[in-house]
Write an enzyme that holds these catalytic residues in place. Structure first.
Site, mmCIF file in Angstrom:
data_model
loop_
_atom_site.group_PDB
_atom_site.id
_atom_site.type_symbol
_atom_site.label_atom_id
_atom_site.label_comp_id
_atom_site.label_asym_id
_atom_site.label_seq_id
_atom_site.Cartn_x
_atom_site.Cartn_y
_atom_site.Cartn_z
ATOM 1 N N ASP A 266 36.698 42.041 39.401
ATOM 2 C CA ASP A 266 36.758 42.894 40.594
ATOM 3 C C ASP A 266 36.054 44.220 40.318
ATOM 4 O O ASP A 266 36.574 45.070 39.609
ATOM 5 C CB ASP A 266 38.225 43.136 40.957
ATOM 6 C CG ASP A 266 38.407 43.680 42.359
ATOM 7 O OD1 ASP A 266 37.403 44.034 42.994
ATOM 8 O OD2 ASP A 266 39.563 43.759 42.804
ATOM 9 N N HIS A 360 34.561 35.898 50.915
ATOM 10 C CA HIS A 360 34.811 37.336 50.889
ATOM 11 C C HIS A 360 33.521 38.129 50.703
ATOM 12 O O HIS A 360 33.292 39.131 51.384
ATOM 13 C CB HIS A 360 35.793 37.635 49.758
ATOM 14 C CG HIS A 360 36.322 39.023 49.738
ATOM 15 N ND1 HIS A 360 37.027 39.574 50.778
ATOM 16 C CD2 HIS A 360 36.253 39.993 48.776
ATOM 17 C CE1 HIS A 360 37.374 40.817 50.474
ATOM 18 N NE2 HIS A 360 36.907 41.100 49.275
#
Length: 452
Positions: A266, A360
């Site tokens: 991330d 995403h």
């Protein structure tokens, strides 16, 4: 939770955090203000005080104090520790409180974080807020150097160094009405709209004053919040508090992009402080920005619970299609390595898109959101189990931006309607705060607003 490609990676802030690295060995002198907390021990480090507290205690703390952090240098500067050089110990890293921007914005995430909001006491008004911000700023400056807090020092972190402590302050929309400053509230400081799928607990969001505390030691972070809370007595009361964590510096053999609780890398391919538009994206300025906030920013705070039981029931290849990246190394499904730009037009041999339509990374791509970007500085959290036995765990999302109406709001609207990842998330708390610029030596955060 936003796709990293739309956000700014604070771990990449090598140019901006150079002063932090210098501070790991020599902290600046504590500021002197008319209302700064004072105590006979001011100017003496917490670690030095321990030496006079008893040899037994000192020996008991030696193991933690001497734990070498081989990643401390690249944590603060982005560079590796030179071969044969002595790496600073984990507790010695220090970030100066004073400067053009508040500490805790451009620095990498620390291992521990406490987020909290306070409501101003009835009748405190502008004068009470001024007194509180003077006291809090002076205290935060002392703690950032590893010194005792002065007023209300409780010795919780007596045997620790500064541990990269940062304290960041923000003002909520409601604060301006309560202090007679409604005419000086920024136009961009409007409560966030409701988004599809929100399940907000209003008691755990908003608030007049917001505080972000980060440190590489949990006791150092708790100590800072406890002191600030006691110093606020009679002027402000705690509204909500949340605890988070991030990878501890030195936990990996080399600097690596962190992972969230879903196991996903991330923070890949984020814009860097060296990018020409970095300042314009993150820091407030221009004709619509009041003078007192110029050089400051806006912080969006969201508590996002991850439905981990549901997520972990998916096979890895399904998880990767939801995100659009490989789980093992963060590389996009369109090919390459972690740092390879996502190719949204790439197709598989069967003619299907390599990045699914609701992935995403596709829904949150900057090109699909008018180039919107945020400096993201989030922390994971885990608060036990819910009544149904599922983990109360997820992300304490913190994002800094020049204008939330052009940053977080349009991106979140799109994510909430078309992002496949949203099926595995619950947004449970929310807040928006104006974060003033940093305080100069002898000054305090918010001074241009409160003294102007």
């Amino acid at each position: 939770m936003d796709e990293p490609d739309t956000t700014v990676d604070p771990d990449a802030a090598t140019a901006t955090t150079a002063t932090t690295a210098a501070a790991t060995t020599a902290a600046p002198a504590a500021p002197t203000t008319p209302t700064a907390p004072t105590a006979p021990t001011t100017g003496v480090s917490r670690r030095t005080l321990l030496g006079s507290a008893g040899a037994g205690l000192a020996l008991g703390a030696t193991g933690g104090a001497l734990a070498a952090d081989a990643a401390a240098t690249h944590r603060n500067t982005g560079s590796a520790v030179p071969a044969g050089s002595a790496a600073p110990t984990l507790g010695t890293a220090a970030t100066p409180f004073h400067g053009p921007h508040q500490a805790g914005i451009l620095q990498p995430q620390q291992a521990r974080a406490l987020l909290a909001a306070f409501d101003l006491a009835d009748g405190a008004g502008r004068d009470g807020l001024r007194t509180l911000m003077r006291t809090w700023s002076a205290t935060a400056a002392l703690l950032a150097e590893g010194k005792p807090a002065g007023e209300h020092e409780n010795q919780i972190a007596l045997d620790a160094g500064p541990c990269a402590l940062t304290v960041t302050f923000g003002f909520g929309p409601s604060l301006f009405d309560r202090t007679g400053l409604a005419d000086r509230r920024p136009a961009a400081l409007t409560p966030l709209p409701d988004f599809p799928g929100d399940a907000l607990d209003r008691s755990r969001g908003d608030g007049d004053l917001w505080v972000q505390i980060g440190a590489d030691d949990a006791l150092v972070a708790f100590h800072a919040l406890r002191v600030l809370q006691r110093q606020a007595a009679g002027l402000a009361s705690l509204r909500w508090q949340m605890s988070g964590f991030h990878r501890t510096p030195g936990a990996t053999a080399r600097p690596m992009t962190g992972r969230n609780l879903m196991g996903q890398v991330d923070g890949t391919n984020n814009p860097k402080p060296t990018d020409p538009d970095f300042t314009a994206r993150v820091f407030a300025a221009g004709p619509e920005c009041p003078d007192w906030l110029t050089g400051g920013t806006y912080a969006v705070v969201r508590r996002i619970r991850m439905l981990l039981d549901n997520w972990e029931s998916l096979p890895t290849d399904r998880q990767e299609r939801v995100i659009g990246r490989r789980k093992s190394d963060g590389a996009p499904l369109s090919g390459g390595s972690e740092s390879t730009p996502v190719a949204l037009d790439a197709v598989n041999p069967d003619g299907t898109f390599a990045i699914p339509a609701d992935a995403h990374v596709r829904v949150a791509a900057p090109a699909a959101n008018g180039g919107a970007a945020m400096l993201r500085r989030g922390f994971s959290y885990h608060d036990g189990l819910l009544p149904d036995g599922s983990p109360d765990a997820g992300l304490l999302f913190v994002a800094y931006q020049a204008d939330p109406a052009r940053g977080f709001v349009p991106v979140q609207r799109k994510l909430s309607r078309g992002d496949g990842l949203s099926r595995f998330l619950r947004h449970e708390a929310s807040g928006l705060y104006a974060v003033p610029p940093g305080a100069p030596q002898g000054g305090y955060v918010g001074q241009a607003l409160l003294d102007g």
